[in-house]
Design a protein around this motif. Sequence first.
Motif, PDB file in Angstrom:
ATOM      1  N   PHE A 281      -6.711 -48.212 -35.994  1.00 48.02           N
ATOM      2  CA  PHE A 281      -7.876 -48.927 -36.539  1.00 48.02           C
ATOM      3  C   PHE A 281      -7.542 -50.396 -36.772  1.00 48.02           C
ATOM      4  N   ARG A 282      -6.390 -50.659 -37.350  1.00 53.54           N
ATOM      5  CA  ARG A 282      -6.018 -52.033 -37.669  1.00 53.54           C
ATOM      6  C   ARG A 282      -5.791 -52.861 -36.407  1.00 53.54           C
ATOM      7  N   ARG A 283      -5.396 -52.195 -35.314  1.00 54.38           N
ATOM      8  CA  ARG A 283      -5.125 -52.913 -34.078  1.00 54.38           C
ATOM      9  C   ARG A 283      -6.352 -53.042 -33.186  1.00 54.38           C
ATOM     10  N   SER A 284      -7.450 -52.426 -33.571  1.00 51.90           N
ATOM     11  CA  SER A 284      -8.687 -52.505 -32.786  1.00 51.90           C
ATOM     12  C   SER A 284      -9.595 -53.552 -33.416  1.00 51.90           C
ATOM     13  N   PRO A 285      -9.769 -54.708 -32.786  1.00 45.98           N
ATOM     14  CA  PRO A 285     -10.565 -55.788 -33.403  1.00 45.98           C
ATOM     15  C   PRO A 285     -11.991 -55.370 -33.738  1.00 45.98           C
ATOM     16  N   GLY A 286     -12.604 -54.558 -32.879  1.00 41.03           N
ATOM     17  CA  GLY A 286     -13.998 -54.175 -33.115  1.00 41.03           C
ATOM     18  C   GLY A 286     -14.162 -52.785 -33.658  1.00 41.03           C
ATOM     19  N   ALA A 287     -13.111 -52.258 -34.295  1.00 39.99           N
ATOM     20  CA  ALA A 287     -13.167 -50.866 -34.755  1.00 39.99           C
ATOM     21  C   ALA A 287     -14.281 -50.643 -35.763  1.00 39.99           C
ATOM     22  N   ALA A 288     -14.456 -51.604 -36.683  1.00 37.45           N
ATOM     23  CA  ALA A 288     -15.462 -51.422 -37.737  1.00 37.45           C
ATOM     24  C   ALA A 288     -16.874 -51.394 -37.174  1.00 37.45           C
ATOM     25  N   CYS A 289     -17.048 -51.899 -35.948  1.00 42.73           N
ATOM     26  CA  CYS A 289     -18.388 -51.881 -35.343  1.00 42.73           C
ATOM     27  C   CYS A 289     -18.797 -50.471 -34.949  1.00 42.73           C
ATOM     28  N   ASP A 290     -17.797 -49.585 -34.789  1.00 42.63           N
ATOM     29  CA  ASP A 290     -18.087 -48.177 -34.477  1.00 42.63           C
ATOM     30  C   ASP A 290     -17.714 -47.329 -35.682  1.00 42.63           C
ATOM     31  N   ALA A 291     -18.293 -47.700 -36.817  1.00 43.25           N
ATOM     32  CA  ALA A 291     -17.908 -47.094 -38.094  1.00 43.25           C
ATOM     33  C   ALA A 291     -18.074 -45.574 -38.129  1.00 43.25           C
ATOM     34  N   PRO A 292     -19.194 -45.012 -37.640  1.00 40.62           N
ATOM     35  CA  PRO A 292     -19.354 -43.546 -37.745  1.00 40.62           C
ATOM     36  C   PRO A 292     -18.222 -42.782 -37.057  1.00 40.62           C
ATOM     37  N   ARG A 293     -17.785 -43.246 -35.877  1.00 42.10           N
ATOM     38  CA  ARG A 293     -16.740 -42.518 -35.153  1.00 42.10           C
ATOM     39  C   ARG A 293     -15.425 -42.551 -35.914  1.00 42.10           C
ATOM     40  N   TRP A 294     -15.035 -43.717 -36.450  1.00 34.12           N
ATOM     41  CA  TRP A 294     -13.789 -43.805 -37.211  1.00 34.12           C
ATOM     42  C   TRP A 294     -13.883 -43.043 -38.527  1.00 34.12           C
ATOM     43  N   GLU A 295     -15.057 -43.004 -39.109  1.00 29.69           N
ATOM     44  CA  GLU A 295     -15.233 -42.228 -40.339  1.00 29.69           C
ATOM     45  C   GLU A 295     -15.022 -40.749 -40.066  1.00 29.69           C
ATOM     46  N   ARG A 296     -15.554 -40.264 -38.928  1.00 28.19           N
ATOM     47  CA  ARG A 296     -15.368 -38.849 -38.593  1.00 28.19           C
ATOM     48  C   ARG A 296     -13.897 -38.541 -38.313  1.00 28.19           C
ATOM     49  N   ARG A 297     -13.200 -39.470 -37.632  1.00 25.94           N
ATOM     50  CA  ARG A 297     -11.777 -39.255 -37.369  1.00 25.94           C
ATOM     51  C   ARG A 297     -10.979 -39.141 -38.662  1.00 25.94           C
ATOM     52  N   LEU A 298     -11.257 -40.034 -39.596  1.00 27.23           N
ATOM     53  CA  LEU A 298     -10.547 -39.968 -40.872  1.00 27.23           C
ATOM     54  C   LEU A 298     -10.918 -38.699 -41.626  1.00 27.23           C
TER      55      LEU A 298
ATOM     56  N   GLY B 126     -26.064 -50.455 -41.494  1.00 26.01           N
ATOM     57  CA  GLY B 126     -24.926 -50.391 -40.590  1.00 26.01           C
ATOM     58  C   GLY B 126     -23.815 -51.334 -40.988  1.00 26.01           C
ATOM     59  N   GLU B 127     -24.176 -52.534 -41.432  1.00 26.94           N
ATOM     60  CA  GLU B 127     -23.160 -53.487 -41.872  1.00 26.94           C
ATOM     61  C   GLU B 127     -22.445 -52.991 -43.120  1.00 26.94           C
ATOM     62  N   VAL B 128     -23.202 -52.397 -44.043  1.00 26.67           N
ATOM     63  CA  VAL B 128     -22.602 -51.868 -45.269  1.00 26.67           C
ATOM     64  C   VAL B 128     -21.633 -50.740 -44.928  1.00 26.67           C
ATOM     65  N   ARG B 129     -22.045 -49.865 -44.006  1.00 30.57           N
ATOM     66  CA  ARG B 129     -21.188 -48.751 -43.626  1.00 30.57           C
ATOM     67  C   ARG B 129     -19.918 -49.233 -42.937  1.00 30.57           C
TER      68      ARG B 129
ATOM     69  N   THR C 122     -23.112 -51.044 -53.378  1.00 23.27           N
ATOM     70  CA  THR C 122     -23.832 -52.169 -53.973  1.00 23.27           C
ATOM     71  C   THR C 122     -22.990 -53.446 -53.910  1.00 23.27           C
ATOM     72  N   GLY C 123     -21.693 -53.298 -54.226  1.00 19.98           N
ATOM     73  CA  GLY C 123     -20.808 -54.457 -54.167  1.00 19.98           C
ATOM     74  C   GLY C 123     -20.700 -55.018 -52.761  1.00 19.98           C
ATOM     75  N   ILE C 124     -20.586 -54.132 -51.763  1.00 18.23           N
ATOM     76  CA  ILE C 124     -20.516 -54.584 -50.373  1.00 18.23           C
ATOM     77  C   ILE C 124     -21.797 -55.301 -49.983  1.00 18.23           C
ATOM     78  N   ARG C 125     -22.930 -54.716 -50.368  1.00 15.67           N
ATOM     79  CA  ARG C 125     -24.216 -55.321 -50.014  1.00 15.67           C
ATOM     80  C   ARG C 125     -24.352 -56.713 -50.641  1.00 15.67           C
ATOM     81  N   LEU C 126     -23.963 -56.825 -51.907  1.00 16.55           N
ATOM     82  CA  LEU C 126     -24.043 -58.130 -52.566  1.00 16.55           C
ATOM     83  C   LEU C 126     -23.103 -59.144 -51.918  1.00 16.55           C
ATOM     84  N   ARG C 127     -21.898 -58.688 -51.566  1.00 17.33           N
ATOM     85  CA  ARG C 127     -20.947 -59.600 -50.938  1.00 17.33           C
ATOM     86  C   ARG C 127     -21.456 -60.078 -49.584  1.00 17.33           C
ATOM     87  N   LEU C 128     -22.002 -59.163 -48.796  1.00 19.72           N
ATOM     88  CA  LEU C 128     -22.534 -59.548 -47.489  1.00 19.72           C
ATOM     89  C   LEU C 128     -23.727 -60.486 -47.633  1.00 19.72           C
ATOM     90  N   GLU C 129     -24.578 -60.203 -48.629  1.00 18.15           N
ATOM     91  CA  GLU C 129     -25.723 -61.092 -48.854  1.00 18.15           C
ATOM     92  C   GLU C 129     -25.255 -62.477 -49.287  1.00 18.15           C
TER      93      GLU C 129
END
Length: 446
Positions: free
Chosen positions: A65-82, A4-7, A185-192
């Motif tokens: 999206f940019r104006r919603s502070p927690g937008a990335a927390c609901d990644a699937p919904r924003w992905e579908r919108r895009l 979920g964090e990677v997404r 992979t890059g996102i996962r490594l950066r988060l780790e």
Amino acid sequence: MADGEVRSEAVRLLFRSPFPALANLAVACLLALVAWGSVPTGILSSWLLAMTVATGGRFALWRRFRRSPGAACDAPRWERRLQVGVAITSLLWGLTGIAVATLQLPIQVEGVIAISVGGMIAGAVFSMTASTAVFRTYVIPSAVGPILGFLAVADRDHVAIAGMGVVYLLVVLLWGRDAERAIATGIRLRLENEALVKDLRRAREQAEAAEILKRESFANLGHELRTPLNAIIGFAQSLEAELWGPLGSPRYREYAQAIGDSGRHLFELIQGILDIARHDAGMLELDEDRLDLAALARTCAGMLDGTARSGGVTLTAEVPTDGLPVTADATKMRQIVINLLANAVRFTPAGGRVSVSVERREDGQIELRVEDNGIGLAPEDVPRALEPFIQVAHHGRRNHGGAGLGLPLSKRLAELHGGRLEIDSSLGSGTVVRVLLPAERAVGPD
């Protein structure tokens, strides 16, 4: 790392910039300019208007999206919108294939259509591959429309262009798949790495807090232990000296002496334990000054001469008469010499000899040497003798007392001065202990 964090981070990349949406409109306007006059004005204007509306919708989605502070927390919904937004844009690019198939377009217009669609698909490799679903939704309809349009013309040149389009589409899809994997992979490594940095920062803060607590605890512990011990020793000495009048029975004086001796022994033991603990915690520091190491060794030998004589051991100091000045902590150097001499006397039987000597070696190092002809150590026991609280058994018995702190503490104090402690010993033949101080600690005469 949770998927979920990677997404969420991948969706954040999709909304990183509005440029891909604006680039669609810019390229569409250039294509309309080239096709003006070759395509009916109403159709071309409607297509361009629809592309403008679709671009406006994608830009508005980006702003939300940019104006919603927690937008990335609901990644699937924003992905579908895009995905819906790019689907409309890709269908509009796909409609260019109808123009190729149904209108007699000039070759330059068809070429600009192929280049425009190919360029927008190539741009999607850089802007949309963070999400495979969004990327494919944009690329496949955009490419399939013109490919079918060129195929519909059915002459050799158009079929060849369509074939090139198919190959290009397959290559782009493969690129997109590999890019999506690399991004994930890059996102996962950066988060780790970020999590690791946070853990390290937290661990460092905890270690610093523990270090402060340790320092305070050592200070409090030393005070709490020394204060009552000093009182016990002082009262015992007062009783032994009968400062306030006779005690009556002589045994009281013996008891007072025993209490004083026990208190002093306990005081020295606690001091040794605290010194070792402070050294291992990196809290033991030097109070350096110029001192005469030869005079210090001679004084320490004199302090232990009575103990040696009572055990039938001869204790001598073989030091330069003109002295040996060094820069060191006098208290800690005295502690080293007394520890080593007391240890040597303790393990040397009656009739034996113990000597202390100091000299400057040819390589410039300062050597403090304590030698005895006592019971000695087996070579395999030497490392154990340098561990705190370890008492090496001799002939299966431990009958020489001590807490096992003299050698370990002397070793640590020598290392604190930048030197080292060495032991040469043979079972039944005696022991030689050398403390070697670095050459830079030697000083010349005033």
